[in-house]
Design an enzyme around this catalytic site. Sequence first.
Site, mmCIF file in Angstrom:
data_model
loop_
_atom_site.group_PDB
_atom_site.id
_atom_site.type_symbol
_atom_site.label_atom_id
_atom_site.label_comp_id
_atom_site.label_asym_id
_atom_site.label_seq_id
_atom_site.Cartn_x
_atom_site.Cartn_y
_atom_site.Cartn_z
ATOM 1 N N ASP A 38 -0.269 2.403 -9.775
ATOM 2 C CA ASP A 38 -0.747 1.367 -10.696
ATOM 3 C C ASP A 38 -1.565 2.003 -11.813
ATOM 4 O OD1 ASP A 38 0.411 -0.660 -9.202
ATOM 5 O OD2 ASP A 38 -1.371 -0.942 -7.961
ATOM 6 N N TYR A 65 -4.512 7.809 0.629
ATOM 7 C CA TYR A 65 -5.344 7.236 -0.415
ATOM 8 C C TYR A 65 -6.809 7.209 0.000
ATOM 9 C CZ TYR A 65 -0.884 5.256 -2.048
ATOM 10 O OH TYR A 65 0.408 5.087 -2.480
ATOM 11 N N ASP A 79 -6.572 -6.693 -7.364
ATOM 12 C CA ASP A 79 -7.466 -5.612 -7.762
ATOM 13 C C ASP A 79 -8.304 -6.107 -8.935
ATOM 14 O OD1 ASP A 79 -5.855 -5.492 -10.021
ATOM 15 O OD2 ASP A 79 -4.954 -3.562 -9.539
ATOM 16 N N ARG A 174 -3.436 -2.639 -2.098
ATOM 17 C CA ARG A 174 -3.986 -3.906 -2.603
ATOM 18 C C ARG A 174 -3.778 -5.034 -1.588
ATOM 19 N NH1 ARG A 174 -1.232 -5.382 -7.867
ATOM 20 N NH2 ARG A 174 0.342 -3.815 -7.355
#
Length: 300
Positions: A38, A65, A79, A174
């Site tokens: 993203d 992550y 987000d 997310r």
Amino acid sequence: MDGFLNLNKPAGLTSHDCVAKVRKLLRLKRVGHGGTLDPAATGVLPIALGRATRLLQYLPSGKAYQATIRFGMTTTTDDLEGEVLTKTPAPELNLDTVKALLPQFLGTIQQIPPSYSAIQVQGKRLYDLARSGQVVEAPVRTVEVYDIEILEWRSGEFPELVVAIACGAGTYIRSIARDWGALLNTGGTLAALIRTESSGFQLKDSLTLETLAEQIQAHTFQPIPPAIALSHLPTISLDEAQTKRWCQGQRIELSEAIDSATDIFQVRQGDRFLGIGKLITLETVPHVVPQLVFASDEKG
């Protein structure tokens, strides 16, 4: 120029933007990326250069992550880039309560991707449908989450949880943030995301666009060789005569059986990467069949 670049994607750029910048810096037409990030996210973005664009599908699929989840709010995009839907302070929330729900996000889980995502429904991207005002139910996906480690807890009106997540391809962090907040009845959204590993590339070894530009200017940039990027695959080695036939797209008979958990191999002649082959058995005799011939008839 054929190989890979381990790019540290900056915030604010799409993965496509990064490909365009690398293409311009290297003056190279054939550039592609693996594993979209993203725009707000940073970290590892695997970039394939030249003929290596054909090898992206053979890179390992695991990703990792570092994510910051903010509780007490929800947004349209799950987000901080989206419009705020709800915002209710949750100062009473504590780490023990949050941690108790962690096992629900481990293993093989079902998740609904964010409405603003690149998944296609009826031939159109979800984010395009969302921006046009169409309400579309995103398809439920089965994903793998291998590990979640709690790194930090920040209490306050809108408390934040920092976690390290190791997962398979297709996992939306997310969605984890959103669903964790929903289970707590506080709401949750992703406040920050850094990809620390993707397709075998590590954040600690990545290059920023600025460093890449400096190395190109100094003529010191060297792409990661395919054999290194594909080191997770077992190797079949060919001799000179076999190599010539391989480069002509012919299947190669092997002198002995190979015991392997996979039927996909990287094929080499010494240090020379020749391509990707599939192991088959014909009348009890093992053969390697070209899936992708990377080398040409000429060495170099």
